[in-house]
Design an enzyme around this catalytic site. Structure first.
Site, short mmCIF file in Angstrom:
data_model
loop_
_atom_site.label_atom_id
_atom_site.label_comp_id
_atom_site.label_asym_id
_atom_site.label_seq_id
_atom_site.Cartn_x
_atom_site.Cartn_y
_atom_site.Cartn_z
N HIS A 104 0.93 -1.41 0.11
CA HIS A 104 -0.17 -0.12 0.14
C HIS A 104 0.85 1.40 0.11
CE1 HIS A 104 -1.34 3.36 2.81
NE2 HIS A 104 -2.52 3.31 1.90
N HIS A 127 -8.00 -4.33 18.17
CA HIS A 127 -8.98 -5.31 18.41
C HIS A 127 -8.41 -6.70 18.60
CE1 HIS A 127 -9.75 -5.00 14.08
NE2 HIS A 127 -10.29 -6.41 14.36
N ARG A 134 -1.25 12.43 0.03
CA ARG A 134 -2.39 13.12 -0.04
C ARG A 134 -1.90 14.67 0.31
NH1 ARG A 134 -2.21 9.63 3.78
NH2 ARG A 134 -2.63 10.34 6.10
#
Length: 307
Positions: free
Chosen positions: A110, A182, A114
């Site tokens: 990835h 999590h 931006r």
């Protein structure tokens, strides 16, 4: 907090468009198949170009997106840490890519760069507020130290001209960001990540972003060349699908870019092209001790200094 220096939106837009084209050309040379081009517009303002490959020779799915969108109000994902900007109009542009090779020995990668501009209220003499963000990271299914070291060394070289501590800070930020709270585990072996970049002035910040964007193919391409011909079977594909589930969980629960795109009314197909085409979940599964699958957890996912 971003400075009040006036940015050159057109220069950033031109660079991002060229970066997308250059990366796609390099990836097509690696795969041997062509990316399809999908141009789109957004009703509220702006649009983009989505470049996607599916069922290629190397990439099971890959996407390299360019977009420039505008709106009358920053979405919650962009203004949560900047409540004073919540009512401002904005421009947002960037290049975002995710590549999922078919061979489980080839890692997913990835990268994104931006740029955000929050415009002052109508009639105000204030300068616009702006900031850059971005980074790149690597998500292997079967770890190779040589690959992790190469990727991190390339990330470090991209940042060398911008301060002795820059790479260490951005590597740590990446380790902390690409972490599934999590699950209590990292998504992959990390890389670099940065956000809210403006304190060095527009010229220096833009140079840093270009250094990162321009290094992606150098960081990832040699790894693909080393691993793409390794033989694999259904066991490796099953584990790849299971670990891809972690990728899906992160993107849909935590990823700021995904949340921004959905909250700002972006193009859903372009936003969710980052998801892998084949994925699986198992109940309470753990790899057998001593296996290559277990080694991913013990030797590669815990953050470490690779270079």
């Amino acid at each position: 907090m971003p400075t009040t220096e006036r940015p050159d939106l057109e220069a950033v837009e031109a660079y991002f468009g060229d970066l997308q084209a250059r990366i796609v050309t390099a990836l097509e040379a690696l795969d041997g198949e062509r990316f399809q081009t999908d141009r789109w517009t957004r009703a509220e303002g702006g649009g983009g170009v989505t470049r996607v490959i599916e069922e290629g020779r190397l990439f099971e799915r890959g996407g390299v997106n360019y977009s420039r969108v505008s709106g009358t109000q920053l979405p919650p994902s962009a203004s949560a840490s900047r409540p004073a900007l919540a009512g401002r109009s904005f421009d947002a542009m960037g290049v975002s890519l995710v590549l999922h090779p078919r061979n489980p020995y080839c890692p997913t990668a990835h990268m994104n760069v931006r740029f955000f501009v929050a415009h002052p209220p109508a009639g105000s003499a204030e300068a616009p507020l702006w900031w850059f963000g971005g980074g790149m990271d690597l998500t292997p299914y079967y770890g190779f130290e040589e690959d992790a070291r190469h990727f991190h060394a390339t990330c470090r070289s991209a940042l060398e001209a911008f301060g002795a501590d820059r790479h260490a800070r951005y590597k740590r930020w990446c380790d902390e960001y690409f972490f599934l709270r999590h699950r209590g585990e990292a998504r992959g072996v990390g890389g670099i990540f940065f956000d809210d970049l403006s304190e060095d002035g527009f010229t220096n910040c833009f140079a840093l972003v270009r250094a990162v964007g321009d290094r992606f193919v150098t960081a990832y391409g040699p790894i693909l060349e080393r691993r793409r011909a390794l033989p694999y079977g259904e066991r490796e594909r099953d584990f790849q699908a299971y670990r891809r589930g972690r990728y899906v969980e992160f993107n849909l629960v935590y990823d700021r870019g995904t949340l921004f795109g959905l909250q700002s009314g972006g193009r859903t197909e372009s936003i969710l092209m980052s998801l892998p085409p084949r994925v699986a979940w198992r109940y309470a599964w753990t790899p057998e001790p001593g296996t290559p699958e277990a080694r991913l957890y013990s030797d590669f996912l815990p953050p470490r200094d690779w270079v």
